[in-house]
Design a protein around this motif. Structure first.
Motif, PDB file in Angstrom:
ATOM      1  N   VAL A  75       0.860  -1.306   0.106  1.00  0.00           N
ATOM      2  CA  VAL A  75      -0.104  -0.078   0.010  1.00  0.00           C
ATOM      3  C   VAL A  75       0.950   1.271  -0.012  1.00  0.00           C
ATOM      4  O   VAL A  75       2.192   1.066   0.220  1.00  0.00           O
ATOM      5  CB  VAL A  75      -1.031   0.262   1.178  1.00  0.00           C
ATOM      6  CG1 VAL A  75      -1.866  -0.950   1.031  1.00  0.00           C
ATOM      7  CG2 VAL A  75      -0.081   0.051   2.606  1.00  0.00           C
ATOM      8  N   PRO A 104      -2.175  -4.367  -4.847  1.00  0.00           N
ATOM      9  CA  PRO A 104      -3.768  -4.192  -4.330  1.00  0.00           C
ATOM     10  C   PRO A 104      -4.558  -4.238  -5.625  1.00  0.00           C
ATOM     11  O   PRO A 104      -5.846  -4.107  -5.365  1.00  0.00           O
ATOM     12  CB  PRO A 104      -3.535  -2.948  -3.570  1.00  0.00           C
ATOM     13  CG  PRO A 104      -2.565  -2.178  -4.313  1.00  0.00           C
ATOM     14  CD  PRO A 104      -1.550  -3.149  -4.600  1.00  0.00           C
ATOM     15  N   VAL A 110     -11.159  -3.282   1.417  1.00  0.00           N
ATOM     16  CA  VAL A 110     -10.596  -3.646   2.691  1.00  0.00           C
ATOM     17  C   VAL A 110     -11.287  -3.583   3.859  1.00  0.00           C
ATOM     18  O   VAL A 110     -11.923  -2.563   3.957  1.00  0.00           O
ATOM     19  CB  VAL A 110      -8.890  -3.010   2.686  1.00  0.00           C
ATOM     20  CG1 VAL A 110      -7.981  -3.579   1.677  1.00  0.00           C
ATOM     21  CG2 VAL A 110      -9.192  -1.727   2.646  1.00  0.00           C
ATOM     22  N   LYS A 128      -4.518   3.734   8.277  1.00  0.00           N
ATOM     23  CA  LYS A 128      -5.036   3.013   7.283  1.00  0.00           C
ATOM     24  C   LYS A 128      -5.977   3.513   6.140  1.00  0.00           C
ATOM     25  O   LYS A 128      -5.840   3.158   4.773  1.00  0.00           O
ATOM     26  CB  LYS A 128      -5.869   1.659   7.914  1.00  0.00           C
ATOM     27  CG  LYS A 128      -5.237   0.957   8.934  1.00  0.00           C
ATOM     28  CD  LYS A 128      -4.380  -0.223   8.294  1.00  0.00           C
ATOM     29  CE  LYS A 128      -3.603  -1.065   8.972  1.00  0.00           C
ATOM     30  NZ  LYS A 128      -4.204  -2.321   9.355  1.00  0.00           N
ATOM     31  N   TYR A 132      -4.715   3.234   2.422  1.00  0.00           N
ATOM     32  CA  TYR A 132      -5.720   2.487   1.269  1.00  0.00           C
ATOM     33  C   TYR A 132      -5.988   3.353  -0.023  1.00  0.00           C
ATOM     34  O   TYR A 132      -6.194   2.714  -0.917  1.00  0.00           O
ATOM     35  CB  TYR A 132      -6.728   1.724   1.979  1.00  0.00           C
ATOM     36  CG  TYR A 132      -6.455   0.408   2.908  1.00  0.00           C
ATOM     37  CD1 TYR A 132      -5.538  -0.117   2.832  1.00  0.00           C
ATOM     38  CD2 TYR A 132      -6.987   0.401   4.173  1.00  0.00           C
ATOM     39  CE1 TYR A 132      -5.059  -1.294   3.644  1.00  0.00           C
ATOM     40  CE2 TYR A 132      -6.811  -0.436   5.142  1.00  0.00           C
ATOM     41  CZ  TYR A 132      -5.632  -1.458   4.950  1.00  0.00           C
ATOM     42  OH  TYR A 132      -5.225  -2.492   5.775  1.00  0.00           O
ATOM     43  N   ILE A 137      -7.710   1.649  -3.366  1.00  0.00           N
ATOM     44  CA  ILE A 137      -8.538   0.768  -2.979  1.00  0.00           C
ATOM     45  C   ILE A 137     -10.022   1.080  -2.909  1.00  0.00           C
ATOM     46  O   ILE A 137     -10.385   2.134  -2.297  1.00  0.00           O
ATOM     47  CB  ILE A 137      -8.162  -0.201  -1.693  1.00  0.00           C
ATOM     48  CG1 ILE A 137      -6.877  -0.910  -1.971  1.00  0.00           C
ATOM     49  CG2 ILE A 137      -9.356  -1.035  -1.487  1.00  0.00           C
ATOM     50  CD1 ILE A 137      -6.364  -1.525  -1.036  1.00  0.00           C
ATOM     51  N   TYR A 140     -13.204   1.096   1.871  1.00  0.00           N
ATOM     52  CA  TYR A 140     -12.547   0.623   2.999  1.00  0.00           C
ATOM     53  C   TYR A 140     -13.498   0.651   4.126  1.00  0.00           C
ATOM     54  O   TYR A 140     -14.246   1.871   4.269  1.00  0.00           O
ATOM     55  CB  TYR A 140     -11.387   1.863   3.670  1.00  0.00           C
ATOM     56  CG  TYR A 140     -10.915   1.499   4.926  1.00  0.00           C
ATOM     57  CD1 TYR A 140     -10.583   0.141   5.552  1.00  0.00           C
ATOM     58  CD2 TYR A 140     -10.738   2.467   5.729  1.00  0.00           C
ATOM     59  CE1 TYR A 140     -10.260   0.004   6.824  1.00  0.00           C
ATOM     60  CE2 TYR A 140     -10.212   2.399   7.095  1.00  0.00           C
ATOM     61  CZ  TYR A 140     -10.065   1.251   7.634  1.00  0.00           C
ATOM     62  OH  TYR A 140      -9.700   1.020   8.866  1.00  0.00           O
TER      63      TYR A 140
END
Length: 193
Positions: A75, A104, A110, A128, A132, A137, A140
């Motif tokens: 990440v 990813p 995630v 986080k 992310y 991504i 989350y």
């Protein structure tokens, strides 16, 4: 207060991977976020039940996807960070042939379920989401056991999620596309201390 950045990391990625591979103990998981070594406690029973609850709902509504528990992901910018989310939702076969720390690409969501430790606030609610989002991504999902709420971060843009919706346990949570799953979070009330 010391602020770590990827410009002045606490340790380099290669050193982290060597430590994580050889020195990880059974009661912690190691991560490297924002150039800083993080120690995440091993989940308790309620934590595991929440991950299984989510896994079942995702499989029921999206059988084309798997929720991979504890899959290591590269990440942050230049993929220099290393995170081990509680779950990574991706098409079946996404991680085939990849090592402990996977790219990813293909990960749709995630998941992190907060632990009862002093670092949960910084780790799960601050570091986080940023890591992310920088990895682009799409979603989350944070199941926050302390706040008894679920937060859905989405629409990553320029290293940050531009949408964050928080609802208390008991509400219906819609995970946006590309996930497309609806969760009735009433069941989560059973996993509160």
């Amino acid at each position: 207060m010391t602020v770590m950045t990827t410009d002045r990391p606490q340790m380099e990625r290669d050193a982290f991977e060597a430590i994580a591979m050889t020195a990880a103990r059974e009661d912690v998981t190691l991560e490297l976020i924002n150039g800083r070594l993080g120690v995440k406690p091993v989940p308790d029973g309620d934590h595991g039940e929440i991950v299984m609850w989510l896994l079942e709902r995702c499989l029921q509504q999206r059988p084309d996807l798997n929720l991979y528990p504890e899959q290591g992901l590269k990440v942050e910018s230049c993929r220099s960070g290393r995170a081990r989310p509680d779950g990574a939702l991706a098409p079946v076969g996404t991680f085939a042939g990849q090592g402990e720390w996977a790219e990813p690409q293909g990960v749709l969501m995630v998941v992190e379920v907060t632990s009862h430790d002093a670092d949960a606030d910084r780790r799960d609610r601050v570091e986080k989401p940023a890591a992310y989002a920088r990895a682009y991504i799409p979603v989350y999902l944070l199941v926050d056991r302390d706040a008894r709420s679920v937060t859905v971060f989405s629409e990553p843009e320029h290293g940050t999620y531009t949408s964050a919706v928080t609802l208390s346990y008991g509400h219906t949570v819609v995970l946006p596309e590309p996930v497309g799953v609806t969760l009735d979070t009433e069941d989560l009330k059973a996993y509160v201390r």
